[in-house]
Design a protein around this motif. Structure first.
Motif, PDB file in Angstrom:
ATOM      1  N   PRO A  80       0.891  -1.174  -0.083  1.00 37.01           N
ATOM      2  CA  PRO A  80      -0.077   0.039   0.145  1.00 37.01           C
ATOM      3  C   PRO A  80       0.917   1.150   0.119  1.00 37.01           C
ATOM      4  CG  PRO A  80      -0.271  -0.973   2.090  1.00 37.01           C
ATOM      5  CD  PRO A  80       0.585  -1.973   1.008  1.00 37.01           C
ATOM      6  N   VAL A  81       2.001   1.089   0.541  1.00 37.33           N
ATOM      7  CA  VAL A  81       2.916   2.398   0.607  1.00 37.33           C
ATOM      8  C   VAL A  81       3.370   2.641  -1.014  1.00 37.33           C
ATOM      9  CG1 VAL A  81       5.171   3.302   1.481  1.00 37.33           C
ATOM     10  CG2 VAL A  81       3.718   1.797   2.891  1.00 37.33           C
ATOM     11  N   PHE A  82       3.753   1.505  -1.193  1.00 35.22           N
ATOM     12  CA  PHE A  82       4.233   1.774  -2.866  1.00 35.22           C
ATOM     13  C   PHE A  82       3.078   2.276  -3.743  1.00 35.22           C
ATOM     14  CE2 PHE A  82       4.191  -0.057  -7.126  1.00 35.22           C
ATOM     15  CZ  PHE A  82       5.198   0.571  -7.682  1.00 35.22           C
ATOM     16  N   TYR A  83       1.809   1.845  -3.542  1.00 33.10           N
ATOM     17  CA  TYR A  83       0.891   2.212  -4.500  1.00 33.10           C
ATOM     18  C   TYR A  83       0.247   3.478  -4.194  1.00 33.10           C
ATOM     19  CZ  TYR A  83      -0.029  -2.230  -6.912  1.00 33.10           C
ATOM     20  OH  TYR A  83       0.321  -3.128  -7.819  1.00 33.10           O
ATOM     21  N   LYS A  84       0.467   4.119  -2.944  1.00 28.97           N
ATOM     22  CA  LYS A  84       0.263   5.450  -2.592  1.00 28.97           C
ATOM     23  C   LYS A  84       1.065   6.280  -3.286  1.00 28.97           C
ATOM     24  CE  LYS A  84      -0.724   8.474   1.392  1.00 28.97           C
ATOM     25  NZ  LYS A  84      -0.714   8.433   2.911  1.00 28.97           N
ATOM     26  N   VAL A  85       2.487   5.926  -3.441  1.00 27.95           N
ATOM     27  CA  VAL A  85       3.327   6.784  -3.794  1.00 27.95           C
ATOM     28  C   VAL A  85       3.118   7.079  -5.432  1.00 27.95           C
ATOM     29  CG1 VAL A  85       5.941   7.117  -4.118  1.00 27.95           C
ATOM     30  CG2 VAL A  85       4.935   6.517  -1.915  1.00 27.95           C
ATOM     31  N   LYS A  86       2.890   5.675  -5.852  1.00 27.05           N
ATOM     32  CA  LYS A  86       2.782   5.581  -7.183  1.00 27.05           C
ATOM     33  C   LYS A  86       1.388   6.503  -7.890  1.00 27.05           C
ATOM     34  CE  LYS A  86       1.672   1.854 -10.845  1.00 27.05           C
ATOM     35  NZ  LYS A  86       1.579   0.685 -11.091  1.00 27.05           N
ATOM     36  N   GLU A  87       0.439   6.491  -7.061  1.00 27.61           N
ATOM     37  CA  GLU A  87      -0.759   7.266  -7.326  1.00 27.61           C
ATOM     38  C   GLU A  87      -0.375   8.455  -7.297  1.00 27.61           C
ATOM     39  OE1 GLU A  87      -5.415   7.800  -5.895  1.00 27.61           O
ATOM     40  OE2 GLU A  87      -4.116   6.443  -4.934  1.00 27.61           O
ATOM     41  N   ALA A  88       0.470   9.075  -6.354  1.00 30.91           N
ATOM     42  CA  ALA A  88       0.960  10.391  -6.315  1.00 30.91           C
ATOM     43  C   ALA A  88       1.649  10.851  -7.452  1.00 30.91           C
ATOM     44  CB  ALA A  88       1.627  10.639  -4.875  1.00 30.91           C
ATOM     45  N   GLU A  89       2.215   9.934  -8.141  1.00 28.91           N
ATOM     46  CA  GLU A  89       3.014  10.370  -9.197  1.00 28.91           C
ATOM     47  C   GLU A  89       2.304  10.614 -10.644  1.00 28.91           C
ATOM     48  OE1 GLU A  89       6.967   9.897  -9.961  1.00 28.91           O
ATOM     49  OE2 GLU A  89       6.686  10.518  -8.192  1.00 28.91           O
ATOM     50  N   VAL A  90       0.954  10.098 -10.566  1.00 28.60           N
ATOM     51  CA  VAL A  90       0.083  10.090 -11.825  1.00 28.60           C
ATOM     52  C   VAL A  90      -0.226  11.593 -12.066  1.00 28.60           C
ATOM     53  CG1 VAL A  90      -2.032   9.466 -12.790  1.00 28.60           C
ATOM     54  CG2 VAL A  90      -0.940   7.799 -11.279  1.00 28.60           C
ATOM     55  N   PHE A  91      -0.075  11.845 -13.336  1.00 23.30           N
ATOM     56  CA  PHE A  91      -0.448  13.419 -13.629  1.00 23.30           C
ATOM     57  C   PHE A  91      -1.380  13.360 -14.785  1.00 23.30           C
ATOM     58  CE2 PHE A  91       0.778  17.511 -15.692  1.00 23.30           C
ATOM     59  CZ  PHE A  91       0.689  18.291 -14.538  1.00 23.30           C
ATOM     60  N   PHE A  92      -2.565  13.691 -14.648  1.00 25.85           N
ATOM     61  CA  PHE A  92      -3.445  13.539 -15.947  1.00 25.85           C
ATOM     62  C   PHE A  92      -3.671  12.143 -16.649  1.00 25.85           C
ATOM     63  CE2 PHE A  92      -2.820  18.370 -16.014  1.00 25.85           C
ATOM     64  CZ  PHE A  92      -4.091  18.743 -16.194  1.00 25.85           C
ATOM     65  N   GLY A  93      -3.519  11.378 -15.775  1.00 24.27           N
ATOM     66  CA  GLY A  93      -3.643   9.953 -16.131  1.00 24.27           C
ATOM     67  C   GLY A  93      -2.543   9.288 -16.475  1.00 24.27           C
ATOM     68  N   PHE A  94      -1.422  10.013 -16.958  1.00 19.95           N
ATOM     69  CA  PHE A  94      -0.469   9.260 -17.226  1.00 19.95           C
ATOM     70  C   PHE A  94       0.417   8.934 -16.003  1.00 19.95           C
ATOM     71  CE2 PHE A  94      -1.541  11.656 -20.900  1.00 19.95           C
ATOM     72  CZ  PHE A  94      -1.010  10.978 -21.832  1.00 19.95           C
ATOM     73  N   LYS A  95       1.536   7.771 -16.024  1.00 17.45           N
ATOM     74  CA  LYS A  95       2.152   7.234 -15.002  1.00 17.45           C
ATOM     75  C   LYS A  95       3.116   8.291 -14.270  1.00 17.45           C
ATOM     76  CE  LYS A  95       2.246   2.471 -16.474  1.00 17.45           C
ATOM     77  NZ  LYS A  95       2.996   1.310 -16.819  1.00 17.45           N
TER      78      LYS A  95
END
Length: 224
Positions: A80-95
């Motif tokens: 969950p820590v990784f996915y939270k950080v990963k979600e924060a990286e998303v910008f206008f639907g892009f990774k």
């Protein structure tokens, strides 16, 4: 022959641009060989998963199984820590922002260039309908990709994307048409005012000044 080529070249380029930008819609996502290979691969994954379940049941109560459970617990904490950080990286639907700008930047540059060419054709190439058609077709393709980039309508079908692209293109083309017409009207109005002033000046000018005023009138007439 050359005149015919110049006349029809914009239309040919316009059709070519449309085919290149939207032709992928008529292609299959994957070949039949890919689908078959993927299905066989998935069956092998399922077989391995079933075998792993049997191995886990046999290994229960052993030190190795306890170590496995500890590793799974650590993974579940980190996930969950990784996915939270990963979600924060998303910008206008892009990774990431980098991927977004790599998609948006070049396309927006093309969009600005097409707008420039449309304004230019309205001012300096008014009678060339082919160039206007070419610019409009390219504009439609660029708008489609810009709409796709921002994902505000990601649940809509491709037909909806195309419809919005056509509508936006029509509005932009109409807006450019009226903007250029307004600017042309303003320039003509200013030109007529300058001519009127020049005519007044020539009536009251001395013989020495008349040549200078005539040069000014000639300059005004030649203005675009």
């Amino acid at each position: 022959m050359i005149l015919k080529i110049k006349k029809y070249l914009p239309y040919v380029l316009g059709v070519l641009c449309v085919v290149l930008m939207f032709g992928f819609e008529f292609l299959d996502d994957h070949s039949s060989e890919y689908i078959k290979a993927k299905s066989e691969y998935q069956l092998s994954i399922d077989s391995v998963s079933a075998a792993l379940v049997r191995v886990k049941n046999i290994a229960k109560g052993t030190p190795e199984y306890s170590a496995y459970l500890l590793a799974v617990e650590n993974k579940n904490k980190a996930k969950p820590v990784f996915y939270k950080v990963k979600e924060a990286e998303v910008f206008f639907g892009f990774k990431t922002k980098k991927i977004f700008w790599a998609s948006f930047g070049p396309m927006f540059c093309v969009f600005l260039y097409v707008l420039y060419m449309m304004f230019r054709s309205c001012y300096f190439d008014k009678k060339n309908i082919g160039v206007k058609v070419l610019n409009s077709l390219v504009l439609g393709g660029v708008l489609f990709y810009l709409l796709w980039i921002f994902h505000p309508f990601e649940d809509l079908s491709n037909v909806s994307y195309y419809f919005m692209t056509i509508v936006c293109s029509i509005f932009i083309v109409i807006a450019i048409h009226y903007i250029t017409k307004f600017n042309e009207h303003t320039r003509n109005k200013l030109k007529n005012q300058n001519l009127a002033l020049a005519k007044l000046k020539i009536n009251s000018a001395s013989d020495e000044e008349k040549e200078e005023v005539l040069d000014e009138i000639e300059r005004i007439v030649k203005q675009e």
